[in-house]
Design an enzyme around this catalytic site. Structure first.
Site, PDB file in Angstrom:
ATOM      1  N   LYS A 111       0.813  -1.226   0.000  1.00  0.00           N
ATOM      2  CA  LYS A 111       0.000   0.000   0.000  1.00  0.00           C
ATOM      3  C   LYS A 111       0.842   1.271   0.000  1.00  0.00           C
ATOM      4  CE  LYS A 111      -4.356  -1.778   1.630  1.00  0.00           C
ATOM      5  NZ  LYS A 111      -5.369  -1.854   2.640  1.00  0.00           N
ATOM      6  N   LYS A 192      -5.052 -10.689  -5.883  1.00  0.00           N
ATOM      7  CA  LYS A 192      -6.266 -11.091  -5.159  1.00  0.00           C
ATOM      8  C   LYS A 192      -7.439 -10.165  -5.511  1.00  0.00           C
ATOM      9  CE  LYS A 192      -5.853  -8.405  -0.997  1.00  0.00           C
ATOM     10  NZ  LYS A 192      -6.031  -8.164   0.372  1.00  0.00           N
ATOM     11  N   LYS A 195     -11.526  -4.849  -2.990  1.00  0.00           N
ATOM     12  CA  LYS A 195     -12.598  -3.843  -3.036  1.00  0.00           C
ATOM     13  C   LYS A 195     -12.134  -2.597  -3.764  1.00  0.00           C
ATOM     14  CE  LYS A 195     -14.242  -4.812   1.668  1.00  0.00           C
ATOM     15  NZ  LYS A 195     -13.253  -4.624   2.739  1.00  0.00           N
TER      16      LYS A 195
HETATM   17  P1  TYM Z   1     -10.853  -6.756   4.598  1.00  0.00           P
HETATM   18  O1  TYM Z   1     -11.949  -5.791   4.891  1.00  0.00           O
HETATM   19  O2  TYM Z   1      -9.841  -6.387   3.579  1.00  0.00           O
HETATM   20  O3  TYM Z   1     -11.453  -8.138   4.169  1.00  0.00           O
HETATM   21  C1  TYM Z   1     -12.439  -8.789   4.944  1.00  0.00           C
HETATM   22  C2  TYM Z   1     -12.179 -10.292   4.962  1.00  0.00           C
HETATM   23  O4  TYM Z   1     -12.172 -10.806   3.633  1.00  0.00           O
HETATM   24  C3  TYM Z   1     -10.973 -11.542   3.387  1.00  0.00           C
HETATM   25  N1  TYM Z   1     -10.587 -11.361   1.976  1.00  0.00           N
HETATM   26  C4  TYM Z   1     -10.437 -12.349   1.094  1.00  0.00           C
HETATM   27  N2  TYM Z   1     -10.561 -13.680   1.211  1.00  0.00           N
HETATM   28  C5  TYM Z   1     -10.355 -14.428   0.093  1.00  0.00           C
HETATM   29  N3  TYM Z   1     -10.025 -13.903  -1.134  1.00  0.00           N
HETATM   30  C6  TYM Z   1      -9.880 -12.563  -1.276  1.00  0.00           C
HETATM   31  N4  TYM Z   1      -9.584 -12.054  -2.472  1.00  0.00           N
HETATM   32  C7  TYM Z   1     -10.088 -11.720  -0.137  1.00  0.00           C
HETATM   33  N5  TYM Z   1     -10.032 -10.378   0.051  1.00  0.00           N
HETATM   34  C8  TYM Z   1     -10.335 -10.172   1.362  1.00  0.00           C
HETATM   35  C9  TYM Z   1      -9.954 -10.942   4.343  1.00  0.00           C
HETATM   36  O5  TYM Z   1      -8.924 -11.853   4.613  1.00  0.00           O
HETATM   37  C10 TYM Z   1     -10.805 -10.653   5.565  1.00  0.00           C
HETATM   38  O6  TYM Z   1     -10.934 -11.809   6.356  1.00  0.00           O
HETATM   39  N6  TYM Z   1      -7.591  -6.243   8.358  1.00  0.00           N
HETATM   40  C11 TYM Z   1      -8.863  -6.824   7.970  1.00  0.00           C
HETATM   41  C12 TYM Z   1     -10.010  -6.373   8.838  1.00  0.00           C
HETATM   42  C13 TYM Z   1      -9.803  -6.544  10.309  1.00  0.00           C
HETATM   43  C14 TYM Z   1      -9.878  -7.744  11.036  1.00  0.00           C
HETATM   44  C15 TYM Z   1      -9.653  -7.389  12.395  1.00  0.00           C
HETATM   45  C16 TYM Z   1     -10.089  -9.083  10.673  1.00  0.00           C
HETATM   46  C17 TYM Z   1      -9.554  -5.526  11.186  1.00  0.00           C
HETATM   47  N7  TYM Z   1      -9.471  -6.059  12.442  1.00  0.00           N
HETATM   48  C18 TYM Z   1      -9.625  -8.339  13.407  1.00  0.00           C
HETATM   49  C19 TYM Z   1     -10.083 -10.032  11.702  1.00  0.00           C
HETATM   50  C20 TYM Z   1      -9.855  -9.676  13.028  1.00  0.00           C
HETATM   51  C21 TYM Z   1      -9.169  -6.416   6.536  1.00  0.00           C
HETATM   52  O7  TYM Z   1      -8.666  -5.452   6.038  1.00  0.00           O
HETATM   53  O8  TYM Z   1     -10.125  -7.174   5.956  1.00  0.00           O
END
Ligand code: TYM
Length: 327
Positions: A111, A192, A195
């Site tokens: 990023k 991957k 969003k």
């Molecule tokens: P975020 O918002 O980017 O994504 C949410 C969840 O979706 C999963 N994910 C994917 N899984 C499979 N293939 C993909 N292409 C893909 N893109 C996203 C992510 O692994 C995630 O589980 N840092 C985290 C949010 C967070 C969090 C936490 C998660 C903040 N605090 C505490 C667990 C526990 C994030 O940015 O997810």
């Protein structure tokens, strides 16, 4: 009963990667565990957000949580910024973290690449994520593969603090699915699904119209061999589509390979469109109903109160161990 915690950033429409990698697990886990699901709006502001859009996206994600089947009678659903313990614990963890370990986070490196300077929040983001998890004495964290490194960092910080102040934190484990943990972008299966990618056809959002789903899948990058076979290394495009098809339909990849032996990519893609539209239709219908209901707001308010009660207990213990505040 184990304690489960996970979160999703309200930075845009939730896509198939989020659903197949993480959210699908949320629903399954709530049957036998105490689950806490958060909309992590404070993570979202690590990059600039328009306030109105952020608030809209926060409610969109909350409504989607409920639409996919998270049941507020079984699970706690709340917005991160409604519970002050996240920011409070994050600072305490920051003081037990090292810049070296944060610099090794691949997501930060990606990023901040080609940027003259990066926001400090983007750098310390994994510490806030560790605080989210440790605040609730979490045992299990269901996430996609891209969060593996962040979970490891959380465990390192917890272990470091526990060795100084025993039993301060419960040691959490990540939970990653075999299939779906890494769904790739449709236009470039070496990246991957995300969003924030500019090309809307790189992803399928859970609320996409059938015509958009059709267009994105029919345009998806494959290869020139024309054989429907799983080979993630040499045929990443068709392998990604096979993966999506398999998880959505419950048919194994091997059975799909047999079923489409001799068929072309066009036939396979058309069927995948039908499978995807069918899987997402009930979610979309429930979403529309929930998004405009007062029940959504009531659920989040109640969720924040219940989450805060757990968080305060942890903060009392943590502050006492660190010698913070009056006894
Ligand atoms: P975020 O918002 O980017 O994504 C949410 C969840 O979706 C999963 N994910 C994917 N899984 C499979 N293939 C993909 N292409 C893909 N893109 C996203 C992510 O692994 C995630 O589980 N840092 C985290 C949010 C967070 C969090 C936490 C998660 C903040 N605090 C505490 C667990 C526990 C994030 O940015 O997810």
């Amino acid at each position: 009963m184990k304690r489960v915690f996970s979160g999703v950033q309200p930075t845009g429409n939730i896509h198939l990667g989020n659903y197949l990698g993480a959210l699908r697990q949320f629903v399954e886990l709530q049957e036998d565990n105490q689950c806490i699901y958060c909309i992590v709006d404070m993570h979202a502001i690590t990059v600039p957000q328009d306030p109105e859009t952020l608030r809209k996206h926060t409610l969109d994600v909350a409504a989607l949580y409920l639409a996919i089947g998270i049941d507020p009678k079984k699970s706690i659903v709340f917005v991160q910024s409604d519970v002050s313990g996240h920011a409070e614990l994050s600072w305490i963890l920051t003081c037990s973290s090292y810049t070296g370990e944060l610099s090794r986070m691949t997501q930060f490196k990606d990023k901040s690449k080609n940027k003259e300077s990066a926001p400090a929040g983007l750098f310390t983001y994994p510490i806030l994520m560790a605080a989210d998890i440790l605040l609730y004495d979490t045992d299990v964290v269901p996430v996609g593969n891209d969060q593996k490194q962040h979970i490891e960092l959380c465990r390192d910080i917890a272990g470091r603090i526990n060795s100084r102040f025993p039993d301060t934190f419960v040691m959490p484990e990540g939970r990653f699915l075999k299939a779906g943990a890494r769904i790739m972008a449709l236009d470039d299966p070496t990246k991957k699904m995300s969003k924030s990618a500019e090309n809307i056809h790189s992803r399928i959002s859970l609320l996409d119209e059938p015509s958009k789903i059709k267009k994105s899948i029919m345009k998806a990058t494959t290869d020139s061999e024309g054989v429907i076979r799983f080979d993630a290394e040499n045929k990443p495009g068709i392998s990604n589509l096979l993966n999506i098809y398999s998880v959505l339909s419950g048919i194994t990849v091997e059975d799909l390979e047999k079923r489409y032996k001799g068929s072309g990519y066009g036939t396979f893609k058309k069927d995948l469109v039908d499978v995807t539209v069918e899987a997402l239709a009930p979610i979309k219908a429930r979403y529309e109903e929930i998004r405009s209901s007062q029940m959504l707001i009531d659920t989040l308010k109640d969720g924040a109160e219940r989450a805060d009660a757990i968080a305060q207990k942890t903060m009392t213990r943590v502050k006492e161990n660190f010698g913070l505040g009056l006894k």
